[in-house]
Design a protein around this motif. Structure first.
Motif, PDB file in Angstrom:
ATOM      1  N   SER A 117       0.812  -1.221   0.000  1.00  0.00           N
ATOM      2  CA  SER A 117       0.000   0.000   0.000  1.00  0.00           C
ATOM      3  C   SER A 117       0.839   1.261   0.000  1.00  0.00           C
ATOM      4  O   SER A 117       0.304   2.367  -0.146  1.00  0.00           O
ATOM      5  N   ASN A 118       2.148   1.141   0.153  1.00  0.00           N
ATOM      6  CA  ASN A 118       3.034   2.300   0.063  1.00  0.00           C
ATOM      7  C   ASN A 118       3.379   2.667  -1.382  1.00  0.00           C
ATOM      8  O   ASN A 118       3.935   3.742  -1.627  1.00  0.00           O
ATOM      9  N   ALA A 119       3.058   1.783  -2.311  1.00  0.00           N
ATOM     10  CA  ALA A 119       3.399   2.033  -3.717  1.00  0.00           C
ATOM     11  C   ALA A 119       2.774   3.311  -4.267  1.00  0.00           C
ATOM     12  O   ALA A 119       3.456   4.075  -4.970  1.00  0.00           O
ATOM     13  N   PRO A 120       1.475   3.607  -3.991  1.00  0.00           N
ATOM     14  CA  PRO A 120       0.915   4.867  -4.510  1.00  0.00           C
ATOM     15  C   PRO A 120       1.666   6.107  -4.037  1.00  0.00           C
ATOM     16  O   PRO A 120       1.812   7.065  -4.797  1.00  0.00           O
ATOM     17  N   CYS A 121       2.156   6.082  -2.804  1.00  0.00           N
ATOM     18  CA  CYS A 121       2.905   7.222  -2.277  1.00  0.00           C
ATOM     19  C   CYS A 121       4.184   7.441  -3.081  1.00  0.00           C
ATOM     20  O   CYS A 121       4.541   8.586  -3.397  1.00  0.00           O
ATOM     21  N   ILE A 122       4.864   6.357  -3.422  1.00  0.00           N
ATOM     22  CA  ILE A 122       6.095   6.464  -4.205  1.00  0.00           C
ATOM     23  C   ILE A 122       5.799   7.028  -5.587  1.00  0.00           C
ATOM     24  O   ILE A 122       6.493   7.924  -6.082  1.00  0.00           O
ATOM     25  N   LEU A 123       4.739   6.525  -6.231  1.00  0.00           N
ATOM     26  CA  LEU A 123       4.387   6.987  -7.580  1.00  0.00           C
ATOM     27  C   LEU A 123       3.971   8.453  -7.573  1.00  0.00           C
ATOM     28  O   LEU A 123       4.376   9.231  -8.451  1.00  0.00           O
TER      29      LEU A 123
END
Length: 256
Positions: free
Chosen positions: A38-44
């Protein structure tokens, strides 16, 4: 949550924080699967913001701010994948560093002594990192983080009431909405964990906190970029690409 289905690659859990998600249900390499991915959207989103800041040559502080968002998300992924205390620092310490950066971005335009604020914040962040590596903060860390967040509120509110642009105000409202919904998800996951563990499907409140905070950081950064561009006379506009907002600026041409 300790109920594992497969064996653990990382060994026993040593972190002081464990969320309401069963450990190692999908892979022996990922302790909390949903809290990790769920941290992937923050990185993108941080990458999108960074590209925009670099492409339009915003001040370096905004590039550093977007990079700090990415570092925090990556650190959070590492922590939730392993649940090891030594790697818990890769999540919690960047949280504090990020808030110190926000304090700098918010307050530095009106600070008359340019070198004192970044020097103090740098030393404070370094001292915290050392102390946090030696002492297991629990409630103290949460209280400290909340205090840093609250210190940002007066200046964010000041920028909001000074901004007349409707689209920019909408960014600020989205910032408030996402942090409100994210906090509700975080509290729901913490308070009702025992009940959630008996549900057929866990709603993964902490994972939703990660997703919403990724959007929260993006909206906060975009709003601050707009306000700073206004201060510098760069004629900022909030424009949309496929419905997604970002800040576009028009710097005055240099006189030859």
């Amino acid at each position: 949550m300790a109920d594992s289905v497969v064996s653990s690659f990382w060994g026993p859990v040593t972190s002081t924080v464990e969320l309401c998600e069963k450990n190692y249900t999908h892979s022996s390499y990922i302790a909390e699967f949903y809290n990790t991915i769920s941290n992937a959207p923050c990185i993108l989103l941080a990458l999108v913001g960074l590209i925009n800041a670099l492409r339009q040559r915003f001040e370096k502080r905004f590039s550093v701010l977007h990079i700090s968002n990415m570092i925090l998300a990556i650190g959070s992924m590492i922590f939730h994948a392993t649940l090891q205390h030594v790697l818990q620092q890769s999540d919690e310490t960047p949280m504090v560093w990020e808030m110190l950066l926000y304090l700098y971005v918010l307050y530095s335009p009106d600070w008359h002594y340019r070198s004192t604020m970044p020097t103090f914040l740098f030393l404070y962040g370094a001292a915290f990192a050392v102390a946090h590596s030696l002492v297991r903060f629990r409630i103290g860390f949460k209280v400290h983080y909340i205090v840093l967040c609250l210190l940002c509120v007066p200046r964010m509110y000041k920028y909001y009431i000074q901004t007349k642009d409707v689209a920019a105000k909408r960014l600020a409202k989205l910032y408030v909405a996402t942090i409100f919904l994210g906090t509700l998800c975080w509290l729901f996951d913490r308070i009702f964990c025992k009940k959630l563990s008996h549900w057929y499907m866990n709603p993964q409140g902490h994972a939703w906190w990660h997703v919403l905070m990724g959007f929260n950081s993006y909206f906060a950064n975009a709003f601050l970029m707009f306000c700073r561009a206004q201060q510098l006379g760069w004629k900022p506009q909030v424009v949309h690409l496929f419905g997604f907002p970002y800040v576009k600026i028009q710097k005055p041409k240099k006189r030859e």
